[in-house]
Design a protein around this motif. Structure first.
Motif, short mmCIF file in Angstrom:
data_model
loop_
_atom_site.label_atom_id
_atom_site.label_comp_id
_atom_site.label_asym_id
_atom_site.label_seq_id
_atom_site.Cartn_x
_atom_site.Cartn_y
_atom_site.Cartn_z
N UNK A 1 0.79 -1.03 0.23
CA UNK A 1 0.00 -0.22 0.16
C UNK A 1 0.71 1.49 -0.52
N UNK A 2 1.43 1.92 -1.48
CA UNK A 2 2.08 3.02 -1.00
C UNK A 2 1.64 4.06 -1.42
N UNK A 3 2.33 5.58 -0.61
CA UNK A 3 1.22 6.71 -0.85
C UNK A 3 1.17 6.72 -2.72
N UNK A 4 2.57 6.63 -3.05
CA UNK A 4 2.15 7.04 -4.66
C UNK A 4 2.79 6.39 -4.98
N UNK A 5 2.73 5.89 -6.98
CA UNK A 5 2.59 5.35 -7.20
C UNK A 5 3.16 5.92 -8.97
N UNK A 6 4.59 5.88 -9.21
CA UNK A 6 5.59 6.94 -10.35
C UNK A 6 5.27 6.07 -11.47
N UNK A 7 4.66 5.58 -12.34
CA UNK A 7 4.40 4.84 -13.17
C UNK A 7 4.87 5.17 -14.96
N UNK A 8 6.13 4.43 -14.92
CA UNK A 8 5.96 4.97 -16.82
C UNK A 8 5.03 4.00 -17.26
N UNK A 9 4.86 4.52 -18.61
CA UNK A 9 3.46 3.86 -19.31
C UNK A 9 4.47 3.51 -20.44
N UNK A 10 5.57 2.52 -20.45
CA UNK A 10 6.44 1.58 -21.60
C UNK A 10 6.76 0.76 -20.59
N UNK A 11 6.63 -0.66 -20.62
CA UNK A 11 7.11 -1.65 -19.32
C UNK A 11 7.21 -2.61 -20.35
N UNK A 12 8.27 -3.99 -19.66
CA UNK A 12 8.40 -4.67 -20.31
C UNK A 12 6.78 -5.75 -19.89
N UNK A 13 6.08 -6.24 -20.86
CA UNK A 13 4.97 -7.14 -20.24
C UNK A 13 4.24 -6.61 -19.95
N UNK B 1 1.11 8.91 -10.59
CA UNK B 1 1.26 10.37 -11.78
C UNK B 1 2.26 9.17 -13.33
N UNK B 2 2.03 8.92 -13.76
CA UNK B 2 2.55 8.89 -15.27
C UNK B 2 3.56 9.59 -15.69
N UNK B 3 4.29 8.42 -16.22
CA UNK B 3 6.32 9.02 -16.47
C UNK B 3 6.04 8.62 -18.11
N UNK B 4 6.17 9.50 -18.73
CA UNK B 4 6.37 8.88 -20.73
C UNK B 4 7.11 9.89 -21.04
N UNK B 5 7.17 8.95 -22.73
CA UNK B 5 7.95 9.62 -23.27
C UNK B 5 7.16 10.34 -24.13
N UNK C 1 8.97 12.65 -20.89
CA UNK C 1 10.08 12.83 -20.70
C UNK C 1 10.72 13.18 -21.85
N UNK C 2 11.69 14.52 -21.24
CA UNK C 2 13.13 14.89 -20.58
C UNK C 2 11.78 15.65 -19.10
N UNK C 3 12.23 15.12 -18.03
CA UNK C 3 12.18 15.67 -16.83
C UNK C 3 12.83 16.30 -16.52
N UNK C 4 12.83 17.28 -15.37
CA UNK C 4 13.75 17.27 -14.60
C UNK C 4 13.23 16.55 -12.69
N UNK C 5 13.99 16.24 -12.02
CA UNK C 5 14.19 15.14 -11.51
C UNK C 5 13.20 16.47 -9.69
N UNK C 6 13.47 17.54 -9.91
CA UNK C 6 12.91 18.20 -8.95
C UNK C 6 11.84 19.25 -9.04
N UNK C 7 11.08 18.86 -10.41
CA UNK C 7 9.81 18.97 -10.57
C UNK C 7 9.18 17.42 -10.34
#
Length: 226
Positions: A46-58, A77-81, A102-108
């Motif tokens: 039960x994480x507080x948040x999920x950072x989820x890439x759209x392009x994943x193996x499988x 929060x979705x992270x994608x190209x 992507x690309x993004x600032x890690x601080x953002x």
């Protein structure tokens, strides 16, 4: 208590950057690189948040997001190209709370994480008449009565009240209320919850707040006793 952020990203270097910045910001992190590993881990921890890439193996991130929403309300929060508007809209419609290209600032990313957590915490916290939680003093009062909670009992009540109506497994409770990640037996959690129930009952015997869910765990849902 540090909040857990799950990073779902198949690029090790990018995942490492996100992990480092989030940890510097005071969060705990865990990294998953494949689609198949997401559901078992989220159900258990039960994480507080999920950072989820759209392009994943499988698996596709949109499908993963839709699946997560069947068993968890953790903000995503979705992270994608993908930068096209239709992709962004599909991501949000699948249940994501925000979208970073992507690309993004890690601080953002860290700033977005904090903003979404503030927004979802306000939206998901259950307003219980008469219940006041004072994080700075680890003090909880109900109908003006100090419940006299221990630190563990306070964290339990705080965790429950932020997830109204959701079933919480014993493992999720252990992972979230013990910041030092100690190993704790199920019966220890049951004992803490028993004492918490007793203290709440002294302040409001007419309402039952914490309910057992047989074979799974507990649920926080104030109900008037008949």
């Amino acid at each position: 208590m540090a909040q857990m952020i799950l990073i779902v990203e198949d690029e090790p270097k990018l995942a490492g950057v996100l992990r480092d910045y989030l940890r510097q910001a005071g969060f705990k992190t865990f990294w998953i690189a494949t689609a198949a590993a997401v559901a078992p881990w989220v159900l258990k921890h039960a994480p507080a948040m999920i950072l989820l890439d759209l392009m994943l193996p499988g698996g596709d991130g949109l499908d993963i997001c839709l699946n997560i929403r069947t068993y968890s309300s953790a903000p995503i929060i979705m992270i994608t190209a993908r930068i096209e508007e239709i992709d962004r809209l599909q991501g949000l419609e699948s249940g994501a709370d925000d979208y970073i290209c992507k690309p993004f600032s890690p601080r953002e990313v860290v700033a977005r994480v904090r903003a979404v957590l503030r927004r979802t915490d306000r939206a998901s916290s259950l307003e219980v008449p008469g219940l006041v939680l004072d994080q700075s003093r680890y003090q909880a009062t109900l109908n003006g009565c100090d419940l006299g909670l221990t630190a563990v009992e306070f964290r339990l009540l705080q965790f429950f009240s932020a997830k109204p109506g959701q079933v919480c497994t014993r493992q999720q409770l252990m992972d979230n209320i013990y910041p030092d990640e100690r190993i704790v037996a199920d019966r220890t959690i049951d004992s803490h919850i028993k004492h918490l129930r007793e203290k709440i009952s002294l302040a409001n015997a007419a309402t039952e707040f914490i309910h057992s869910v047989y074979g799974v765990g507990y649920k926080f849902e104030p109900r008037e006793e008949r």
